[in-house]
Motif scaffolding. Sequence first.
Motif, PDB file in Angstrom:
ATOM      1  N   ASP A   1       0.822  -1.199   0.000  1.00  0.00           N
ATOM      2  CA  ASP A   1       0.000   0.000   0.000  1.00  0.00           C
ATOM      3  C   ASP A   1       0.866   1.263   0.000  1.00  0.00           C
ATOM      4  O   ASP A   1       2.016   1.256   0.440  1.00  0.00           O
TER       5      ASP A   1
ATOM      6  N   ASN B   1       2.395   3.242  -2.100  1.00  0.00           N
ATOM      7  CA  ASN B   1       3.646   3.392  -2.831  1.00  0.00           C
ATOM      8  C   ASN B   1       3.469   4.376  -3.979  1.00  0.00           C
ATOM      9  O   ASN B   1       2.365   4.589  -4.473  1.00  0.00           O
TER      10      ASN B   1
ATOM     11  N   ASN C   1      -2.050   3.196  -3.909  1.00  0.00           N
ATOM     12  CA  ASN C   1      -0.800   3.437  -4.616  1.00  0.00           C
ATOM     13  C   ASN C   1      -1.023   4.467  -5.720  1.00  0.00           C
ATOM     14  O   ASN C   1      -2.137   4.656  -6.201  1.00  0.00           O
TER      15      ASN C   1
ATOM     16  N   ASN D   1      -6.487   3.013  -6.031  1.00  0.00           N
ATOM     17  CA  ASN D   1      -5.215   3.403  -6.634  1.00  0.00           C
ATOM     18  C   ASN D   1      -5.457   4.472  -7.698  1.00  0.00           C
ATOM     19  O   ASN D   1      -6.495   4.468  -8.363  1.00  0.00           O
TER      20      ASN D   1
END
Length: 223
Positions: free
Chosen positions: A15, A17, A39, A62
């Motif tokens: 998670d 990133n 992310n 994301n």
Amino acid sequence: DGIMLVNAGVGIYPDNNLITGNTIQNNTRAIWLVNGNYNKIINNAINDNENGVYIFGDTDFNNITQNNIKGNYLGVSIIDTSTNYNNFFNNLFVDNTNQASDSGSNNYWNNSFIGNYWNNYDSEPEGCYDNDADLICDSPYNISGSAGNKDYLPSLGIQIQEITPIQVIPNVDLVKDKTTLVRITLKNSAMNNTNITVKLYFESSLKDSIDTTINAREEKDVD
């Protein structure tokens, strides 16, 4: 594979990133994202892969934006119905055999202002009409896959970078009933030359209209 965020560990998910500024090419999967949340995949060149961005599993929330996704067999592939609430906007999809496929649920292919550029949907013969000259196709772009999803704000690939006053005649400023010469900076991120009309409004009233041509990959100033 190019970059993998897959099942970081038992009970530990990949998670929060940031993947940015990479050139990722000639892989089976350029970016492989599985069971990861929150992310950001931003400003990457994802070219000539079998799969560009490959997503499945419990992969939610994301953001995939500002990427150049070009020449892949599958540009973006979401293959799992448990994949939810991912956001795709302001990406360039160019010459992928299948631009994007979404078999997830509740994924979004535009934000409130803009979607993505699709080079197979940027002209009237392809169904992209821009009757209101807002640089966005009037009809949505259909995403393949079982979700039946759409990009509701597909872009012509042209952005207005800025509007700047460049000349002030004595006693002239930007208030109502005055006149100011402005410069508009346009950028064409698409692969095609485009004829456009730029309309300048002040307090909801049309003040000027400029017809111009902006070439593929060109940035130009219009006064």
